[in-house]
Structure formats: structure tokens, C-alpha cells
Design a protein around this motif. Structure first.
Motif, PDB file in Angstrom:
ATOM      1  N   GLU A 332     -13.718  11.919  17.817  1.00  0.00           N
ATOM      2  CA  GLU A 332     -12.732  10.988  17.299  1.00  0.00           C
ATOM      3  C   GLU A 332     -12.870  10.819  15.791  1.00  0.00           C
ATOM      4  N   ILE A 333     -11.755  10.477  15.149  1.00  0.00           N
ATOM      5  CA  ILE A 333     -11.747  10.077  13.744  1.00  0.00           C
ATOM      6  C   ILE A 333     -11.603   8.564  13.723  1.00  0.00           C
ATOM      7  N   ASP A 334     -12.437   7.875  12.982  1.00  0.00           N
ATOM      8  CA  ASP A 334     -12.541   6.423  13.089  1.00  0.00           C
ATOM      9  C   ASP A 334     -11.784   5.643  12.020  1.00  0.00           C
ATOM     10  N   ASN A 335     -11.501   6.285  10.861  1.00  0.00           N
ATOM     11  CA  ASN A 335     -10.814   5.534   9.813  1.00  0.00           C
ATOM     12  C   ASN A 335     -10.051   6.501   8.914  1.00  0.00           C
ATOM     13  N   PHE A 336      -9.173   5.940   8.108  1.00  0.00           N
ATOM     14  CA  PHE A 336      -8.331   6.782   7.260  1.00  0.00           C
ATOM     15  C   PHE A 336      -9.139   7.524   6.201  1.00  0.00           C
ATOM     16  N   LYS A 337     -10.276   6.976   5.817  1.00  0.00           N
ATOM     17  CA  LYS A 337     -11.112   7.668   4.842  1.00  0.00           C
ATOM     18  C   LYS A 337     -11.572   9.022   5.384  1.00  0.00           C
ATOM     19  N   GLN A 338     -11.909   9.050   6.673  1.00  0.00           N
ATOM     20  CA  GLN A 338     -12.311  10.322   7.281  1.00  0.00           C
ATOM     21  C   GLN A 338     -11.158  11.314   7.289  1.00  0.00           C
ATOM     22  N   VAL A 339      -9.944  10.807   7.437  1.00  0.00           N
ATOM     23  CA  VAL A 339      -8.782  11.704   7.357  1.00  0.00           C
ATOM     24  C   VAL A 339      -8.663  12.267   5.948  1.00  0.00           C
ATOM     25  N   GLY A 527      -2.151  -9.964   9.441  1.00  0.00           N
ATOM     26  CA  GLY A 527      -2.769 -10.253  10.719  1.00  0.00           C
ATOM     27  C   GLY A 527      -2.557  -9.151  11.739  1.00  0.00           C
ATOM     28  N   VAL A 528      -2.860  -9.490  12.977  1.00  0.00           N
ATOM     29  CA  VAL A 528      -2.739  -8.515  14.036  1.00  0.00           C
ATOM     30  C   VAL A 528      -1.279  -8.092  14.238  1.00  0.00           C
ATOM     31  N   GLU A 529      -0.333  -8.983  13.858  1.00  0.00           N
ATOM     32  CA  GLU A 529       1.083  -8.636  14.010  1.00  0.00           C
ATOM     33  C   GLU A 529       1.454  -7.416  13.159  1.00  0.00           C
ATOM     34  N   SER A 530       0.877  -7.314  11.954  1.00  0.00           N
ATOM     35  CA  SER A 530       1.176  -6.151  11.111  1.00  0.00           C
ATOM     36  C   SER A 530       0.583  -4.872  11.704  1.00  0.00           C
ATOM     37  N   SER A 531      -0.567  -5.000  12.371  1.00  0.00           N
ATOM     38  CA  SER A 531      -1.166  -3.838  13.038  1.00  0.00           C
ATOM     39  C   SER A 531      -0.321  -3.403  14.237  1.00  0.00           C
ATOM     40  N   ILE A 532       0.218  -4.382  14.972  1.00  0.00           N
ATOM     41  CA  ILE A 532       1.107  -4.090  16.085  1.00  0.00           C
ATOM     42  C   ILE A 532       2.355  -3.367  15.571  1.00  0.00           C
ATOM     43  N   TRP A 533       2.919  -3.866  14.473  1.00  0.00           N
ATOM     44  CA  TRP A 533       4.110  -3.248  13.877  1.00  0.00           C
ATOM     45  C   TRP A 533       3.821  -1.817  13.424  1.00  0.00           C
ATOM     46  N   GLN A 534       2.629  -1.604  12.850  1.00  0.00           N
ATOM     47  CA  GLN A 534       2.253  -0.251  12.413  1.00  0.00           C
ATOM     48  C   GLN A 534       2.180   0.694  13.618  1.00  0.00           C
ATOM     49  N   LEU A 535       1.671   0.203  14.750  1.00  0.00           N
ATOM     50  CA  LEU A 535       1.632   1.017  15.964  1.00  0.00           C
ATOM     51  C   LEU A 535       3.042   1.295  16.478  1.00  0.00           C
ATOM     52  N   PRO A 784      -8.314  -2.346  12.884  1.00  0.00           N
ATOM     53  CA  PRO A 784      -6.975  -1.787  13.091  1.00  0.00           C
ATOM     54  C   PRO A 784      -6.868  -0.284  12.815  1.00  0.00           C
ATOM     55  N   GLU A 785      -7.612   0.223  11.832  1.00  0.00           N
ATOM     56  CA  GLU A 785      -7.538   1.656  11.552  1.00  0.00           C
ATOM     57  C   GLU A 785      -8.088   2.465  12.726  1.00  0.00           C
ATOM     58  N   LYS A 786      -9.207   2.024  13.267  1.00  0.00           N
ATOM     59  CA  LYS A 786      -9.799   2.714  14.408  1.00  0.00           C
ATOM     60  C   LYS A 786      -8.851   2.676  15.607  1.00  0.00           C
ATOM     61  N   ALA A 787      -8.242   1.526  15.871  1.00  0.00           N
ATOM     62  CA  ALA A 787      -7.325   1.393  16.994  1.00  0.00           C
ATOM     63  C   ALA A 787      -6.113   2.300  16.804  1.00  0.00           C
ATOM     64  N   TYR A 788      -5.619   2.383  15.570  1.00  0.00           N
ATOM     65  CA  TYR A 788      -4.474   3.255  15.267  1.00  0.00           C
ATOM     66  C   TYR A 788      -4.824   4.710  15.556  1.00  0.00           C
ATOM     67  N   LEU A 789      -5.991   5.131  15.074  1.00  0.00           N
ATOM     68  CA  LEU A 789      -6.404   6.522  15.229  1.00  0.00           C
ATOM     69  C   LEU A 789      -6.798   6.854  16.669  1.00  0.00           C
ATOM     70  N   ARG A 790      -7.206   5.854  17.441  1.00  0.00           N
ATOM     71  CA  ARG A 790      -7.477   6.078  18.865  1.00  0.00           C
ATOM     72  C   ARG A 790      -6.170   6.231  19.655  1.00  0.00           C
ATOM     73  N   THR A 791      -5.083   5.719  19.084  1.00  0.00           N
ATOM     74  CA  THR A 791      -3.792   5.775  19.766  1.00  0.00           C
ATOM     75  C   THR A 791      -3.099   7.116  19.530  1.00  0.00           C
ATOM     76  N   ILE A 792      -3.191   7.650  18.317  1.00  0.00           N
ATOM     77  CA  ILE A 792      -2.496   8.896  17.993  1.00  0.00           C
ATOM     78  C   ILE A 792      -3.419  10.090  18.261  1.00  0.00           C
ATOM     79  N   ASN A 793      -3.149  11.209  17.613  1.00  0.00           N
ATOM     80  CA  ASN A 793      -3.842  12.475  17.869  1.00  0.00           C
ATOM     81  C   ASN A 793      -5.364  12.343  17.889  1.00  0.00           C
TER      82      ASN A 793
END
Length: 892
Positions: A332-339, A527-535, A784-793
């Protein structure tokens, strides 16, 4: 291939045995030589005859290709025997008076001179040879020539030029074809001078030759095609599955009433053992040996071959290697920095994995994907979308801008009724209409009501709901977990689009007839709402990327053009003006499509591995093809259908854009009009009235075959042009050229610039939106970054997908761009050449205007927050990853 040095001596010694084992070929050459010696002896007594000097340009097979080593020796033997390369001119003005056959008179044999003294280069390159033909008044104008290759290997015949034909001056033959040894052909190869004739205007001595060449190209529909064949024929998509490989590789056959599809080129390969309805697959792509007519294969220049070999390597070497990496390193990739590290520093690969990954091979084959310094890293160039600003992709403005100026800018439409309605059959799918209400979006309408916003052309929608919902239950039964999406946007006063709401829908758990289960998500800044919107935006991007790759790119350019390529060669002679018009726009298309069926769109191929549709990808594209309409591929009609433009005779191009700052549409309409003007001017040179269209037997046969064989499953559609008028011909040819050049460029060469940074355009979602109180929701709150990256590729999907689209986004070194031709002598018609020169100048002027618009700071959609100018419809480009350039054809 790269171990060539250590095998040199052994292979060279084996050549002696190869020569002895080819006694039959040499014996045949000796027999041929007897006749040639007699001919040459006769020529000695004809010294007084007038001679025409000629120049032949050809390219030999690479002499370092060890499959050709024995050929080099045999070629020397046959040359000494006098049976090398023989040419015979064919008269366009005189028939043989000693024959009852009304064919043009065939001249005496002529031979290439200095074959042996013009030594082959280290790599395949042009060689020029002199030739002298006998000529007299009874022969007249040479309109064609026969050629026989007495060597044991093929060569690429570029051209023949006769320097000074009495009464006619220079006569040029633009050949551009591979010529195999004579024993490979049932009929002698014939080439025609670069004259242009409608069938009825063809000189009588050439008519039989013209008709027979088309018959040869059609073949008889039987047998397995071989490398040297030149047969163009049709087949359904029964080659993307592999029943013999097991149930996991079984897919539907595409093509027919139930699963309609454009036809592909027929290979005649044997059927599978398990199911005779399927064509067997090549188990390996050694030397890229997939059959297409030889002249449709990738060229001899290095970059085109590199692109093909890169795809082959990605499929057969890189993909298994990356899977090994995923097994031996954290998956897994855990954060955008790793990308970002994938571009800044690369991805570390243990040495033993690197060795396995490259299979013992070294650059240059893998130089674009691998680094060999230090600890071995995968290397990816920085995508354009993050070059200037690493986080601008996350903004709502950039999310919306890419619907107008991204890699898939052809799906957004104007909302004309509210709420959005579904066109799916309610008796099958229940209520699929949107659940969005005015109350849900009134906060973002800048004081307007919904009705006012619609009346003022302010509401737009990116709607992937109906295209995906019929297959969503199946798709989500795989490792994919995703939604069918609708996104509503408001056109603001500054010309940009503002997202208002995203609707995510799933099939009803009790069955399709119960309709959809939908949920709405809104923009949020903290907040978490912005993370939900990003997803939520990520799920929209997943839909859009999958639709883009499978439909906008593969189906609507690659697949639909192939039948036109086949029909053109089968029904339009090389002497036909429409053949000369269209042929540059077919270069390499059949080959890249055949290669895609082998490694990209096949069962278990790269597209299934890297996109959310998984094993249902091609079946879904068949479902979408049911709604394909040839006329709607015309850019003006496409824009009007989507409601983003209206007819307006007073406006440029005859329509007015309702989103004035719509970069794809603005630039595209200029390109479209320029192509249309060129086609109109060109066709007017050969067709003086509609009756000439109706009486053109080749043109009518071509159009009938396109409809009834090439697009057989759409043959009864009423929208097909009848091909009875000049305007129908111009419209049809303009659409073909637009699809093959500008439309393909717009949806292909931005793949890596926009999608190389996967978080911006993820291709897969692996889990659904987290529910409040779940562990996934808590992870989203905490990281939120980890959750985003766990959701996509996943990591492997990241690396494989990036590698694939990097290859697909590159321009080859031998690319020919819109407004250019590979040969300046493609026709002898000076009026056509003048019209084409004017077309080239106008294309250049369009390019200047595009660059000027990109400098206008008031046009905010031209560059956006990422400061990435829209250049995908800039006609010219250099080699490589440029995010610009319109090649003439679908060549990658």
C-alpha cells in the motif's frame, strides 16, 4: 536479442547449413536466371533502343536480424545468377496488339543495378539504385509497373521515379510497401503511378489491373493469414478470450445482434480446442508477429517499434515483475508524499527482483521505465498536472475544469430538465431518476432558482449513471467497489464551473427492478466533511477514467475506425482520390488495434488489470456501442447533442457555444472547420456534381461495405449518409479524419499528463464510502490521505497503470502530424498539392491562435489552478511525452 555478440560466430557458421538446406530456392533462382540471361543477351542487340532512366529507393531488412543471416548469403547467390529484383513497366496508353486482352502493354524486364556494391547499412535505411527501362513510341505513358523479388528476404519499396519519359517528363510511383520474395505471392506485385483517377476515368489499358489488384486485396476469406499476405477481411471480436486458458479467461464474443461491435481484421488463426467459436490466441508475441496486412504493421523506424515493444514488455515482463514487487514490499501507499516520491526518487526495487523484472534485458528497451543507477528504481516523469502546483488537483475548480479541458472533455452536457432523469427501462431497472431536489442545491445557485438557472443555460451535468448502472452489480462482484455517479455543476459569471452536488448510486440490494439506492454529497472546506467530499470526487473520477479509456478512447476512436481502414483497402483503388485522401489517417491503426487485443483489452489484459470494469470491460463497451451514431461523431453535432452548443448561422462554424471558455470545443471547432474546408476543396477537384458521386462504383461499394460488413450490427440504422451527394461525401470523410486525428489526440495524449498522478484520476475504487461509526470512517477522520489511498488504486495498480499510460501518451519519432504528409509526391495532381499546402498553412494558423488563447488570463479554463495550459489540440509536437500534437492517425 541482446546476447548477439556471443552468438555471432556460431550463427554465422550455421549459415552454411542454412544455404544447403534451401536448395529448392537456389534451384528456382538458377532456372529464373536462365531466362534472365537470355533477356540480357537479347538486350545487347537492342542497344539502339531508347532508354528511360529510373531511380528506385528501398529499405532492406536489418542485416543484424539473425533470422535474415542466411538470406544475406542467398541474396548474393541469386544476384550473381541474375535473378535479383526485376521490374516491368505497364503502359497506361497502349494495349498489347498481339493479345486479345485489353490490358496495358507490358515492357521488357529491367534490373536494379549495383545491388551488391550498394552495401546494406548497419541498421535498416534507405538505399538508392539505378534502373534503365527500354521505351518506344508504341509503349507510351507508363501507368504502372510489376516488380519481382528474386531474393530470399523482403524489402521495403519506397518509390520508383522515372526521370524523363518522352512527352511526359518525370513520372513518380509512391510505393511504400513491403515486397516479399516472389515465391510468397500468387500474383506479381503491381504498383501504380501517383496519378488520380475515378473508376470511370481510368485509362482503358489500366482498368483490368486496377480491378484485379482490389480482388487480390480482398482475398477469398479462407485460411490462416501469413506475415507476407496483403489480405483485408473482417471478423468479429472472438479473439480477446482464451477458453483454452481456463474459465477465468472466457469472455463474450463481441459482434452480432446480441452484443454488437465494430468488426476487426481477420487473421484466420485456428479455433480454440475448447470452443470452436473462438479464435486461438498467440501464446507469446515474439517479434510482434500478430497478423495484419504487412503494410499495416508498425514501420521500420526505431521509435514506433520501441512503443510496441514497450507494450509487449509491460505485459510479459514488467507486469509479472511488479506483482513480484507487491509481494515482497508493503502493498500500500500511505500518503501523497510517497506518491510524489515515485517522480522525485522512484520506487525501490531489490536487485534480484530487478533482474527478474528485466528478464536479463537491459536498456534501451526499458530505459523509459527503469533506472539502473544505485539500487534500481522504477522511474516516472513528473505529470504535467503537478509540475507547477502539487495540490491544485484537489481543488473543486480543477476538478470541474478537466471536464472541459482534460483528457475526457466530451461527456459533460447541459442540464435541460430537473431533476435529471434516467433513460433506463423502468420495467427492468425500476426508478433510476436522480434524487437531487432544488432544496439540495439552492445554496449554490448564486440566488437563482433551478428554473432560472436552466433557462439561463447555467446548469451542467457529468452523468455516468445510465452507462454504468446496468453492469454495476456485476462489476461490484469483483474486487471493485464503486458507484454510478451524477455530478451537477453551475456555470459562473467568470466562465468556470462550480460543483454543486455529487450523487452516488448503487443497485438496490433486493434486485434491479427496485431501482437505485442513492446518496448525495456536497462541497466542504474543512473537517471530515471535506475528506468525504474528496472521496466523492474520486468516485466520479473513477467512473470518468473508466468511461474515457474504454469508450471515449478505445471504442469511439480505435475500434470504430478499423472497419473504415479495411473497407478502404478492399474497395477503393490506390488510384482513387478518396483512397489518397484517407490513407494517411489509417497509418498503424490496424496493428495497434491487433496488439491491443493481444495485451490490452483481452481477457486478463492490462485494461482489465488497471480499470474498475475488470472482466466486464469489453462487454460494457458493446452495451455502449448500441447507441453509437456515425453522424454524432462530427464535433458540431456532438456539441449540439450534449446541449453545450446551439445552431447559430451568424456564429463561426455555424453554432454558438453556451460555455464560451470550453477549450476542447473552441480549439476543436477550429480544427474541425479546417479539416472540413480541406476535404471540401479536395473533393471538388474530382466530383463536379452529385451524379458523379452516384456513378462512382468504387465509392458506392466502399460505403456499402462500411455499413453492411464493417459496422454490420448498425447496417439498418437510418442515420447513415446515403452517399448520393458531394455534401454527404465531404461530411463522411471529415468525420473519419476528425476521429482518426484530432479526436484521438484529444483523448489519448493527455492520459499521463493528467492521469500519471493517480490520485487526480484514479482508475479503480476498492471500497465504498465509509459509514459513520465504522473503522473506515475513523481512519478517514484520523488520516484522510491514507483513507483516500486505501480507497483508490493499490500499489501494484498504481505502478502498472502509470507505466501503461506513460507509453500510450508518447509520440513516436516517425509521427506525421495533421497538415503534413510522409511523402511530398503523394499525388501528381498539382491542384490537390496546392490545396493541401493551403490546408497545412491553415493548420499552423490554428496552432498560433490556440497558443494565443492560452496566454489570455481572462480565459480561466485554459490553464486552471494547476497552471497546465490546454494544448492537446495543438497540431504539432516533438517526440515523446509532450501533452500536445495531432498525429494524422490512431498510431498508438
Amino acid at each position: 536479442m541482446f546476447g548477439i555478440g556471443k552468438n555471432l560466430i556460431g550463427d554465422a557458421l550455421k549459415t552454411t547449413g542454412d544455404v544447403l538446406r534451401t536448395t529448392g530456392d537456389v534451384a528456382g533462382s538458377v532456372v529464373n536466371a536462365g531466362g534472365n540471361i537470355v533477356d540480357r543477351a537479347t538486350d545487347i542487340g537492342r542497344i539502339g533502343k531508347k532508354k528511360i532512366k529510373g531511380k528506385v529507393i528501398l529499405m532492406r531488412s536489418n542485416v543484424l536480424d539473425f533470422t535474415e543471416l542466411h538470406s544475406s548469403v542467398l541474396d548474393g547467390v541469386t544476384e550473381l545468377l541474375g535473378s535479383g529484383i526485376v521490374l516491368e513497366l505497364v503502359s497506361a496508353t497502349h494495349v498489347d496488339r498481339h493479345s486479345n486482352d485489353p490490358r496495358g502493354k507490358v515492357g521488357r524486364r529491367a534490373y536494379l543495378e549495383r545491388w551488391l556494391t550498394s552495401l546494406p547499412p548497419l541498421f535498416a535505411g534507405e538505399s538508392v539504385f539505378q534502373i534503365n527501362f527500354e521505351w518506344d513510341e508504341e509503349f507510351g505513358y507508363p501507368g504502372a509497373f510489376y516488380i519481382r523479388n528474386g531474393h530470399t528476404s523482403e524489402f521495403f519499396l519506397k518509390s520508383l521515379t522515372l526521370e524523363d519519359v518522352p512527352g511526359h517528363g518525370k513520372v513518380h510511383f509512391d510505393c511504400n510497401s513491403w515486397v516479399y520474395p516472389q515465391r510468397r505471392y500468387n500474383k506479381d506485385r503491381i504498383f501504380f503511378a501517383n496519378k488520380t483517377y475515378l473508376p470511370s476515368e481510368t485509362p482503358a489499358p489500366l482498368r483490368k489491373y486496377r480491378e484485379e489488384e482490389l480482388i487480390n486485396l480482398r482475398g477469398d476469406g479462407k485460411g490462416e493469414r501469413k506475415e507476407w499476405d496483403r489480405i483485408y477481411d473482417y471478423e468479429v471480436y472472438n479473439d480477446i478470450a482464451d477458453p483454452d486458458g481456463g474459465n477465468s479467461l472466457v469472455r463474450l464474443i463481441l459482434g452480432g445482434n446480441k452484443y454488437p461491435y465494430p468488426r476487426r481484421g481477420r487473421t484466420g488463426r485456428p479455433r480454440t480446442r475448447r470452443d470452436p467459436n473462438y479464435e486461438s490466441r498467440l501464446q507469446s508475441v515474439v517479434g510482434l508477429n500478430i497478423y495484419v496486412p504487412r503494410d499495416e504493421n508498425f514501420g521500420h523506424l526505431k521509435m514506433a517499434d520501441f512503443l510496441a515493444y514497450s507494450l509487449k514488455a509491460l505485459s510479459s515482463n514488467i507486469k509479472p515483475g511488479l506483482e513480484t514487487i507487491a509481494d515482497r514490499t508493503p502493498g500500500e501507499i500511505d500518503n501523497f508524499k510517497q506518491v510524489h516520491n515515485l517522480y522525485d526518487g522512484g520506487f525501490p526495487i531489490p536487485f534480484n527482483v530487478f533482474r527478474d523484472l528485466t528478464n536479463g534485458l537491459t536498456p534501451p528497451m526499458f530505459k523509459e521505465l527503469l533506472r539502473t543507477d544505485g539500487e534500481r528504481f522504477l522511474r516516472y516523469p513528473v505529470p504535467h498536472i503537478i509540475k507547477d502546483d502539487k495540490s491544485a488537483w484537489r481543488t473543486d475548480e480543477e476538478f470541474a475544469r478537466e471536464m472541459l479541458a482534460g483528457v475526457n472533455p466530451i461527456c459533460i452536457s447541459r442540464l435541460q430538465q430537473f431533476p435529471p432523469l434516467s433513460k433506463l427501462d423502468p420495467s427492468v431497472y425500476g426508478n433510476q431518476d436522480s434524487t437531487i431536489s432544488e432544496e439540495n442545491i439552492k445554496y449554490g445557485l448564486n440566488g437563482l432558482s433551478v428554473n432560472e438557472a436552466i433557462e439561463q443555460n447555467k446548469l451542467y451535468i457529468l452523468d455516468h449513471h445510465d452507462a454504468l448502472m446496468p453492469y454495476l452489480r456485476k462489476i461490484n462482484s469483483t474486487s471493485t467497489k464503486t458507484y454510478a455517479t451524477r455530478t451537477l455543476l453551475l456555470l459562473q459569471d467568470d466562465g468556470t464551473l462550480k460543483p454543486l452536488v455529487i450523487e452516488l448510486s448503487l443497485p438496490h440490494p433486493q434486485g434491479d427492478r427496485h431501482g437505485a439506492i442513492s446518496k448525495l454529497y456536497y462541497p466542504a472546506e474543512g473537517g471530515v466533511e471535506s475528506s468525504i467530499w474528496q472521496l466523492a470526487k474520486a468516485y466520479v473520477a473513477v467512473n470518468d477514467v473508466g468511461y474515457h479509456q474504454l469508450i471515449s478512447h478505445w471504442l469511439h476512436t480505435h475500434a470504430v475506425v478499423e472497419p473504415f481502414v479495411i473497407a478502404t483497402h478492399r474497395q477503393l483503388s490506390v488510384l482513387h482520390p478518396i483512397h489518397k485522401l484517407l490513407i494517411p489517417h489509417y497509418k498503424d491503426t490496424m496493428f495497434i488495434n491487433a496488439f491491443a487485443r493481444q495485451v490490452l483489452v483481452n481477457a486478463g489484459g492490462l485494461l482489465e488489470e488497471t480499470h474498475f470494469q475488470s472482466k466486464y470491460a469489453m462487454e460494457l463497451s458493446s452495451y455502449i456501442y448500441k447507441d453509437w451514431n456515425f453522424l454524432e461523431q462530427a464535433l458540431p453535432m456532438n456539441l449540439i447533442k450534449r446541449g453545450v452548443a446551439v445552431e447559430d448561422a451568424s456564429s463561426p462554424h455555424g453554432l454558438r457555444l453556451l460555455i464560451e471558455d470550453y477549450p476542447f470545443a473552441v480549439d476543436g471547432l477550429e480544427i474541425w472547420s479546417t479539416i472540413q474546408k480541406w476535404v471540401t476543396n479536395y473533393c471538388s477537384l474530382y466530383y463536379k456534381d452529385d451524379e458523379a458521386i452516384q456513378n462512382d462504383v468504387e465509392l458506392q461499394s466502399w460505403w456499402k461495405e462500411v455499413r453492411e460488413k464493417g459496422h454490420a450490427d448498425k447496417k439498418n440504422e437510418p442515420w447513415w449518409p446515403k452517399m448520393n451527394t458531394i455534401s454527404e461525401l465531404v461530411e463522411s470523410c471529415t468525420i473519419i479524419i476528425w476521429i482518426a486525428s484530432a479526436l484521438h489526440a484529444a483523448v489519448n495524449f493527455g492520459q499521463y499528463p493528467y492521469g500519471g498522478f493517480v490520485p487526480n484520476r484514479p482508475t479503480i475504487s476498492r471500497r465504498l464510502m465509509p459509514e459513520v461509526g465504522s473503522s473506515e470512517y475513523k481512519e478517514l477522520e484520523a488520516n484522510p490521505e491514507k483513507a483516500y489511498l486505501r480507497t483508490i488504486n493499490s500499489q501494484i495498480q498504481f505502478l502498472l497503470g502509470m507505466s501503461l499510460i506513460e507509453i500510450l501518451s508518447r509520440h513516436a519519432s516517425d509521427e506525421v502530424y495533421l497538415g503534413q504528409r510522409a511523402s511530398i509526391e503523394w499525388t501528381s495532381d498539382k491542384h490537390a498539392l496546392e490545396a493541401f499546402e493551403k490546408f497545412g498553412k491553415e493548420v499552423y494558423q490554428v496552432e498560433e491562435r490556440i497558443m494565443e488563447r492560452n496566454r489570455d488570463i481572462n480565459l480561466k479554463n485554459r490553464t486552471g489552478p494547476a497552471n497546465f495550459p490546454y494544448t492537446l489540440l495543438v497540431p504539432s509536437s516533438s517526440e515523446g511525452l509532450t501533452a500536445r500534437g495531432i498525429p494524422n492517425s490512431i498510431s498508438i
